[in-house]
Design a protein around this motif. Sequence first.
Motif, short mmCIF file in Angstrom:
data_model
loop_
_atom_site.label_atom_id
_atom_site.label_comp_id
_atom_site.label_asym_id
_atom_site.label_seq_id
_atom_site.Cartn_x
_atom_site.Cartn_y
_atom_site.Cartn_z
N MET A 48 0.85 -1.19 0.00
CA MET A 48 0.00 0.00 0.00
C MET A 48 0.88 1.24 0.00
SD MET A 48 -2.60 1.38 2.97
CE MET A 48 -3.40 -0.19 3.17
N SER A 49 0.73 2.11 -0.99
CA SER A 49 1.50 3.34 -1.00
C SER A 49 0.74 4.41 -0.22
CB SER A 49 1.78 3.78 -2.44
OG SER A 49 0.56 3.97 -3.16
N PHE A 50 0.46 5.53 -0.82
CA PHE A 50 -0.23 6.61 -0.12
C PHE A 50 -1.34 7.13 -1.02
CE2 PHE A 50 -1.06 10.90 1.30
CZ PHE A 50 -0.88 10.86 2.67
N GLU A 51 -2.53 7.26 -0.45
CA GLU A 51 -3.67 7.79 -1.19
C GLU A 51 -4.25 8.98 -0.44
OE1 GLU A 51 -6.41 4.56 -1.59
OE2 GLU A 51 -5.42 3.73 -3.36
N ILE A 52 -4.66 10.00 -1.19
CA ILE A 52 -5.29 11.16 -0.58
C ILE A 52 -6.47 11.58 -1.45
CG2 ILE A 52 -3.59 12.68 -1.71
CD1 ILE A 52 -3.99 14.63 0.65
N HIS A 53 -7.58 11.88 -0.80
CA HIS A 53 -8.78 12.33 -1.52
C HIS A 53 -9.30 13.59 -0.85
CE1 HIS A 53 -12.45 11.94 -3.96
NE2 HIS A 53 -13.04 12.48 -2.92
N VAL A 54 -9.62 14.60 -1.65
CA VAL A 54 -10.17 15.85 -1.14
C VAL A 54 -11.47 16.16 -1.87
CG1 VAL A 54 -7.94 16.81 -0.47
CG2 VAL A 54 -8.79 17.20 -2.78
N SER A 55 -12.37 16.86 -1.19
CA SER A 55 -13.65 17.23 -1.79
C SER A 55 -14.14 18.53 -1.16
CB SER A 55 -14.68 16.11 -1.58
OG SER A 55 -14.90 15.87 -0.19
N GLY A 56 -15.19 19.10 -1.72
CA GLY A 56 -15.79 20.30 -1.16
C GLY A 56 -14.82 21.47 -1.15
N HIS A 57 -14.87 22.24 -0.06
CA HIS A 57 -14.03 23.44 0.07
C HIS A 57 -12.55 23.11 -0.06
CE1 HIS A 57 -12.31 27.17 1.65
NE2 HIS A 57 -11.61 26.42 2.47
N VAL A 58 -12.11 22.01 0.55
CA VAL A 58 -10.68 21.71 0.53
C VAL A 58 -10.22 21.36 -0.89
CG1 VAL A 58 -10.89 19.24 1.10
CG2 VAL A 58 -8.83 20.50 1.76
N LYS A 59 -11.10 20.82 -1.70
CA LYS A 59 -10.75 20.58 -3.11
C LYS A 59 -10.56 21.91 -3.85
CE LYS A 59 -12.05 18.05 -7.29
NZ LYS A 59 -11.71 19.16 -8.19
N ASP A 60 -11.40 22.87 -3.53
CA ASP A 60 -11.23 24.20 -4.12
C ASP A 60 -9.88 24.78 -3.73
OD1 ASP A 60 -13.78 23.97 -5.18
OD2 ASP A 60 -14.74 25.10 -3.54
N ILE B 165 -10.81 18.90 8.73
CA ILE B 165 -10.70 17.53 9.23
C ILE B 165 -9.85 16.69 8.28
CG2 ILE B 165 -11.94 15.42 9.82
CD1 ILE B 165 -12.37 17.66 11.83
N VAL B 166 -8.88 15.97 8.85
CA VAL B 166 -8.13 14.94 8.14
C VAL B 166 -8.51 13.61 8.75
CG1 VAL B 166 -5.86 14.01 7.58
CG2 VAL B 166 -6.18 16.48 7.68
N ARG B 167 -9.00 12.70 7.93
CA ARG B 167 -9.43 11.39 8.43
C ARG B 167 -8.46 10.33 7.93
NH1 ARG B 167 -14.41 9.86 10.72
NH2 ARG B 167 -15.13 11.98 10.23
N ARG C 152 -17.90 4.37 0.03
CA ARG C 152 -18.70 4.66 1.22
C ARG C 152 -18.10 5.80 2.03
NH1 ARG C 152 -18.30 3.62 6.42
NH2 ARG C 152 -16.47 2.30 6.13
N LEU C 153 -16.78 5.81 2.16
CA LEU C 153 -16.12 6.89 2.91
C LEU C 153 -16.25 8.21 2.18
CD1 LEU C 153 -12.84 5.07 4.04
CD2 LEU C 153 -14.78 5.69 5.48
N LEU C 154 -16.12 8.19 0.86
CA LEU C 154 -16.24 9.42 0.08
C LEU C 154 -17.61 10.04 0.25
CD1 LEU C 154 -14.48 8.37 -3.27
CD2 LEU C 154 -13.48 9.49 -1.27
N GLU C 155 -18.63 9.20 0.31
CA GLU C 155 -19.99 9.70 0.46
C GLU C 155 -20.28 10.16 1.88
OE1 GLU C 155 -24.62 8.08 -0.08
OE2 GLU C 155 -22.92 6.82 -0.68
N LYS C 156 -19.71 9.46 2.85
CA LYS C 156 -20.01 9.72 4.26
C LYS C 156 -19.27 10.94 4.80
CE LYS C 156 -20.25 7.31 8.73
NZ LYS C 156 -19.92 6.06 9.46
N HIS C 157 -18.09 11.26 4.22
CA HIS C 157 -17.25 12.33 4.80
C HIS C 157 -16.89 13.38 3.75
CE1 HIS C 157 -16.96 9.85 8.35
NE2 HIS C 157 -16.48 8.85 7.64
N PRO C 158 -17.88 14.06 3.22
CA PRO C 158 -17.58 15.10 2.23
C PRO C 158 -16.87 16.29 2.88
CG PRO C 158 -19.89 15.19 2.86
CD PRO C 158 -19.32 13.94 3.49
N GLY C 159 -16.00 16.93 2.13
CA GLY C 159 -15.30 18.11 2.63
C GLY C 159 -14.11 17.82 3.52
N GLU C 160 -13.82 16.53 3.75
CA GLU C 160 -12.67 16.17 4.58
C GLU C 160 -11.49 15.77 3.68
OE1 GLU C 160 -15.19 14.43 8.40
OE2 GLU C 160 -13.86 13.09 7.29
#
Length: 543
Positions: free
Chosen positions: A1-13, A314-316, A325-333
């Motif tokens: 497993m390397s490293f994965e990061i996903h951003v959405s909402g304000h933090v994506k902006d 928030i960083v999760r 499921r995580l992408l849908e449950k924790h938008p903006g994180e």
Amino acid sequence: MSFEIHVSGHVKDVVDETLPGLVDSLVASGLTAGDPELWGPEATDEASRRLGWVNAVGVSRPLVPEIEALRAELAGRGITRIVLAGMGGSSLAPEVITATARLPLVILDSTAPSQVLAAIDGDSETGGLAETVLVVSSKSGSTVETDSARRAFEAAWRDLGIDPAEHIVVVTDPGSPLDVSAREAGYRVFNADPNVGGRYSALTAFGLVPSGLAGVDVGELLDEADATLLEVAIDDPRNPALVLAAAIAGTAGGAPRRDKLGLVTDGTHIEGLPDWIEQLIAESTGKNGTGILPVVLVPLSPEVDVQTPDDMQIVRLVDDAEHPRLLEKHPGEILVSGSLGAQFIVWEFATAIAGRMLGINPFDQPDVESAKEAARGLLNARPEVGAAAFSVDGIDVRVSDISLTASNTLAGVFDALWARLGPTGYVSIQAYVDRNEMPQLAGLREMIAADSRRPTTFGWGPRFLHSTGQYHKGGPAEGVFLQIIGPGEVDLEIPGRPFTFGQLIAAQAAGDAAVLMSHGRPVVTLTLTDAQADVLAIYEAAQ
């Protein structure tokens, strides 16, 4: 497993607006090449002596067989228990590494006398003093907590007729005073790269030696880190370190930067990583009146489960940052996943880059020394402790401003302290107690976060002085501070020193409070007068 990061909402902006500039400035390749000028002329000298961690994976490879050989030797001699005396990054990284591997390592990063005694005595499960090896980790050996622990262990072994040289392993910089004295004493010494600061030392001898002696496959940890090095070295928008740096230190659309970073562990296989991230970011960025305040949270913390403050991101930390499921449950994180070695690499790169974005030197810690100087002054002068403003339920209450005690109740003092919070303020709880005997105090963080309705940090003293202590004094003047000091019913001499562990931890607490007050920070100190002091009264007052 390397490293994965996903951003959405304000933090994506924020990332979308910030990332192109980071790519165009060639900061990733510059950092990989060890360019000390990335942080400006004032930081160049310091940076030129602090970038060894960029090459830590390759430099540390030869240590692996040495560590494995010593581990086998110790096991053959019946050594079953490893104790680590170190502060800041030199203890927090091994704590994460061994906890993730589910292997025992006793961390001694406190001057609380009972905690030191427990580390010396051992237990029936892992072994006693005769079955213990002490790893002494310090760049120079001058760190008072680590030096004091070494002295206490040496005396305890000599009392049993045991040669300390058979039970002490030293990790230090080559040519340091500790390096010289340890070799003269016949101790086994591992030298670390002197061009690495403590908080960036996870993949150097400071992180690897105690972890490897505890049984961790440190070669595998280096392999995990190595697999990520190419990703963080390229000037590309897919570089995870650039994305993370943009997410935690960038802005978008002229909105204020979210300077509180809530770190939430949610189902990941890695244990305790937020504590390591906390010291890395807080000590690297909290200076010149700016910074990023890391706040260690759990999924049900008020800042996560009730309402996240506008100035907190928030960083999760999860096991699959791209899980639908995580992408849908924790938008903006910010969702982050990866192996432990990859996490170390990406967070170190991202923090150094964030320092550049904030216009500060991420490698110095000017305000850490101020608390040390204040503590030394108090140890030399030994002033009488001032009278308490009032006492209740076995708790003495002292304050930086007498108006905080107008109510003569704990609940009233707390309300008055929270009233000093501005719209971007935070609360810092600092517990100068034996954390093994009073672990329940950590739960106070959740209550006070709910009561104050502001981000709340919790730190065990004096260990936090080597991490978030820099941010509290050098970062934005937004904090209010609650100190909790243990009863001091047990004490322990420090051989060769004119003060005891009890006097040392008291001076560290008082010195830090004095420096905070000199910076205009409000401080409330609660001293438990005896072991029967009603800690429940503190909980009730915080509700």
